[in-house]
Scaffold this motif. Structure first.
Motif, PDB file in Angstrom:
ATOM      1  N   LEU A  27      -9.204  38.756 -38.418  1.00 52.48           N
ATOM      2  CA  LEU A  27      -8.454  39.991 -38.634  1.00 52.48           C
ATOM      3  C   LEU A  27      -7.258  39.757 -39.545  1.00 52.48           C
ATOM      4  CD1 LEU A  27      -8.578  41.369 -34.986  1.00 52.48           C
ATOM      5  CD2 LEU A  27      -9.939  42.137 -36.929  1.00 52.48           C
ATOM      6  N   GLY A  28      -7.028  38.500 -39.900  1.00 52.59           N
ATOM      7  CA  GLY A  28      -5.985  38.160 -40.874  1.00 52.59           C
ATOM      8  C   GLY A  28      -4.581  38.445 -40.389  1.00 52.59           C
ATOM      9  N   ASP A  29      -3.763  38.989 -41.296  1.00 52.33           N
ATOM     10  CA  ASP A  29      -2.350  39.180 -40.984  1.00 52.33           C
ATOM     11  C   ASP A  29      -2.085  40.368 -40.068  1.00 52.33           C
ATOM     12  OD1 ASP A  29      -2.881  41.170 -42.780  1.00 52.33           O
ATOM     13  OD2 ASP A  29      -1.377  40.559 -44.249  1.00 52.33           O
ATOM     14  N   LYS A  30      -3.147  41.049 -39.623  1.00 53.52           N
ATOM     15  CA  LYS A  30      -2.963  42.142 -38.656  1.00 53.52           C
ATOM     16  C   LYS A  30      -2.704  41.585 -37.259  1.00 53.52           C
ATOM     17  CE  LYS A  30      -5.776  45.354 -41.258  1.00 53.52           C
ATOM     18  NZ  LYS A  30      -7.108  45.873 -41.419  1.00 53.52           N
ATOM     19  N   VAL A  31      -2.994  40.298 -37.076  1.00 56.82           N
ATOM     20  CA  VAL A  31      -2.739  39.620 -35.804  1.00 56.82           C
ATOM     21  C   VAL A  31      -1.665  38.576 -36.045  1.00 56.82           C
ATOM     22  CG1 VAL A  31      -3.726  38.142 -34.011  1.00 56.82           C
ATOM     23  CG2 VAL A  31      -5.099  39.984 -34.986  1.00 56.82           C
ATOM     24  N   SER A  32      -0.538  38.693 -35.341  1.00 57.20           N
ATOM     25  CA  SER A  32       0.560  37.757 -35.575  1.00 57.20           C
ATOM     26  C   SER A  32       0.571  36.604 -34.587  1.00 57.20           C
ATOM     27  CB  SER A  32       1.903  38.494 -35.547  1.00 57.20           C
ATOM     28  OG  SER A  32       2.037  39.239 -34.365  1.00 57.20           O
ATOM     29  N   LYS A  33      -0.051  36.780 -33.408  1.00 58.79           N
ATOM     30  CA  LYS A  33      -0.039  35.692 -32.426  1.00 58.79           C
ATOM     31  C   LYS A  33      -1.260  35.814 -31.513  1.00 58.79           C
ATOM     32  CE  LYS A  33       3.124  33.475 -29.182  1.00 58.79           C
ATOM     33  NZ  LYS A  33       4.406  33.603 -28.481  1.00 58.79           N
ATOM     34  N   ILE A  34      -1.886  34.661 -31.234  1.00 59.43           N
ATOM     35  CA  ILE A  34      -3.028  34.603 -30.319  1.00 59.43           C
ATOM     36  C   ILE A  34      -2.769  33.463 -29.343  1.00 59.43           C
ATOM     37  CG2 ILE A  34      -5.517  34.267 -30.068  1.00 59.43           C
ATOM     38  CD1 ILE A  34      -5.692  34.919 -33.144  1.00 59.43           C
ATOM     39  N   GLU A  35      -2.788  33.779 -28.047  1.00 56.34           N
ATOM     40  CA  GLU A  35      -2.655  32.752 -27.015  1.00 56.34           C
ATOM     41  C   GLU A  35      -3.872  32.836 -26.110  1.00 56.34           C
ATOM     42  OE1 GLU A  35       1.278  32.389 -25.020  1.00 56.34           O
ATOM     43  OE2 GLU A  35       1.782  34.108 -26.266  1.00 56.34           O
ATOM     44  N   THR A  36      -4.398  31.691 -25.714  1.00 62.78           N
ATOM     45  CA  THR A  36      -5.515  31.677 -24.771  1.00 62.78           C
ATOM     46  C   THR A  36      -5.159  30.802 -23.587  1.00 62.78           C
ATOM     47  OG1 THR A  36      -6.554  29.840 -25.939  1.00 62.78           O
ATOM     48  CG2 THR A  36      -7.289  32.053 -26.540  1.00 62.78           C
ATOM     49  N   ASP A  37      -5.671  31.180 -22.433  1.00 57.68           N
ATOM     50  CA  ASP A  37      -5.474  30.393 -21.214  1.00 57.68           C
ATOM     51  C   ASP A  37      -6.806  30.347 -20.476  1.00 57.68           C
ATOM     52  OD1 ASP A  37      -4.877  29.378 -18.690  1.00 57.68           O
ATOM     53  OD2 ASP A  37      -2.869  30.265 -18.690  1.00 57.68           O
ATOM     54  N   VAL A  38      -7.491  29.215 -20.590  1.00 58.55           N
ATOM     55  CA  VAL A  38      -8.813  29.064 -19.981  1.00 58.55           C
ATOM     56  C   VAL A  38      -8.724  29.185 -18.461  1.00 58.55           C
ATOM     57  CG1 VAL A  38     -10.787  27.526 -19.680  1.00 58.55           C
ATOM     58  CG2 VAL A  38      -9.667  27.675 -21.912  1.00 58.55           C
ATOM     59  N   ALA A  39      -7.678  28.618 -17.867  1.00 61.29           N
ATOM     60  CA  ALA A  39      -7.534  28.615 -16.406  1.00 61.29           C
ATOM     61  C   ALA A  39      -7.487  30.030 -15.829  1.00 61.29           C
ATOM     62  CB  ALA A  39      -6.287  27.839 -16.000  1.00 61.29           C
ATOM     63  N   THR A  40      -6.778  30.931 -16.508  1.00 60.61           N
ATOM     64  CA  THR A  40      -6.667  32.309 -16.009  1.00 60.61           C
ATOM     65  C   THR A  40      -7.625  33.256 -16.720  1.00 60.61           C
ATOM     66  OG1 THR A  40      -4.882  32.824 -17.562  1.00 60.61           O
ATOM     67  CG2 THR A  40      -4.232  32.008 -15.381  1.00 60.61           C
ATOM     68  N   GLU A  52      -8.200  48.886 -28.570  1.00 58.77           N
ATOM     69  CA  GLU A  52      -9.646  49.076 -28.751  1.00 58.77           C
ATOM     70  C   GLU A  52     -10.175  48.248 -29.922  1.00 58.77           C
ATOM     71  OE1 GLU A  52      -7.425  51.603 -28.285  1.00 58.77           O
ATOM     72  OE2 GLU A  52      -7.997  51.941 -26.189  1.00 58.77           O
ATOM     73  N   GLU A  53      -9.417  48.191 -31.008  1.00 59.31           N
ATOM     74  CA  GLU A  53      -9.843  47.414 -32.176  1.00 59.31           C
ATOM     75  C   GLU A  53      -9.910  45.919 -31.845  1.00 59.31           C
ATOM     76  OE1 GLU A  53      -8.310  49.807 -36.087  1.00 59.31           O
ATOM     77  OE2 GLU A  53      -6.758  49.088 -34.717  1.00 59.31           O
ATOM     78  N   VAL A  54      -8.918  45.444 -31.092  1.00 59.97           N
ATOM     79  CA  VAL A  54      -8.913  44.029 -30.705  1.00 59.97           C
ATOM     80  C   VAL A  54     -10.069  43.741 -29.752  1.00 59.97           C
ATOM     81  CG1 VAL A  54      -7.589  42.200 -29.590  1.00 59.97           C
ATOM     82  CG2 VAL A  54      -6.419  43.857 -31.042  1.00 59.97           C
ATOM     83  N   LEU A  55     -10.319  44.646 -28.809  1.00 60.43           N
ATOM     84  CA  LEU A  55     -11.407  44.475 -27.857  1.00 60.43           C
ATOM     85  C   LEU A  55     -12.751  44.412 -28.573  1.00 60.43           C
ATOM     86  CD1 LEU A  55     -12.329  44.277 -24.918  1.00 60.43           C
ATOM     87  CD2 LEU A  55     -12.400  46.773 -24.853  1.00 60.43           C
ATOM     88  N   GLU A  56     -12.963  45.286 -29.542  1.00 57.33           N
ATOM     89  CA  GLU A  56     -14.223  45.272 -30.306  1.00 57.33           C
ATOM     90  C   GLU A  56     -14.412  43.932 -31.012  1.00 57.33           C
ATOM     91  OE1 GLU A  56     -16.882  47.386 -30.374  1.00 57.33           O
ATOM     92  OE2 GLU A  56     -15.751  48.219 -28.699  1.00 57.33           O
ATOM     93  N   GLN A  57     -13.334  43.382 -31.555  1.00 59.07           N
ATOM     94  CA  GLN A  57     -13.414  42.093 -32.238  1.00 59.07           C
ATOM     95  C   GLN A  57     -13.716  40.974 -31.237  1.00 59.07           C
ATOM     96  OE1 GLN A  57     -13.475  41.849 -35.457  1.00 59.07           O
ATOM     97  NE2 GLN A  57     -13.375  39.659 -35.751  1.00 59.07           N
ATOM     98  N   LEU A  58     -13.071  41.005 -30.083  1.00 64.00           N
ATOM     99  CA  LEU A  58     -13.314  39.978 -29.059  1.00 64.00           C
ATOM    100  C   LEU A  58     -14.756  40.010 -28.559  1.00 64.00           C
ATOM    101  CD1 LEU A  58     -10.169  39.869 -26.738  1.00 64.00           C
ATOM    102  CD2 LEU A  58     -11.111  38.014 -28.102  1.00 64.00           C
ATOM    103  N   LYS A  59     -15.337  41.197 -28.502  1.00 66.89           N
ATOM    104  CA  LYS A  59     -16.719  41.331 -28.022  1.00 66.89           C
ATOM    105  C   LYS A  59     -17.699  40.613 -28.946  1.00 66.89           C
ATOM    106  CE  LYS A  59     -16.332  45.585 -25.340  1.00 66.89           C
ATOM    107  NZ  LYS A  59     -16.713  46.995 -25.257  1.00 66.89           N
ATOM    108  N   LYS A  60     -17.302  40.393 -30.193  1.00 62.37           N
ATOM    109  CA  LYS A  60     -18.166  39.702 -31.154  1.00 62.37           C
ATOM    110  C   LYS A  60     -18.380  38.237 -30.784  1.00 62.37           C
ATOM    111  CE  LYS A  60     -17.070  42.800 -34.977  1.00 62.37           C
ATOM    112  NZ  LYS A  60     -16.459  42.931 -36.295  1.00 62.37           N
ATOM    113  N   THR A  61     -17.587  37.714 -29.841  1.00 65.34           N
ATOM    114  CA  THR A  61     -17.787  36.341 -29.375  1.00 65.34           C
ATOM    115  C   THR A  61     -19.022  36.252 -28.485  1.00 65.34           C
ATOM    116  OG1 THR A  61     -16.446  36.635 -27.382  1.00 65.34           O
ATOM    117  CG2 THR A  61     -15.298  35.838 -29.366  1.00 65.34           C
TER     118      THR A  61
END
Length: 70
Positions: A27-40, A52-61
């Motif tokens: 998504l390029g510069d439209k996303v300024s920060k991404i954090e992941t936490d596998v444990a939670t 909704e736009e972010v959710l649609e992109q995440l569903k592509k995984t």
């Protein structure tokens, strides 16, 4: 204006977390920060996009994911 959204995503390892980061990175510069936490099983995204736009992109995984309303 950037907002921060929290998503619950099916993640079992760092590979899953990296898939989320890679997918959101497209998504390029439209996303300024991404954090992941596998444990939670959380993905925290700071972005100018809508939840909704972010959710649609995440569903592509191919992983199950849903927004967490804080």
């Amino acid at each position: 204006m950037a907002q921060t959204f929290v998503f619950e995503m099916e993640m079992t390892c760092e590979g899953c977390a990296n898939a989320a980061k890679k997918c959101l990175g497209k998504l390029g510069d439209k996303v300024s920060k991404i954090e992941t936490d596998v444990a939670t099983k959380r993905v925290i995204v700071t972005t100018d996009l809508t939840k909704e736009e972010v959710l649609e992109q995440l569903k592509k995984t191919g992983k199950a994911c849903r927004p967490v309303d804080a």
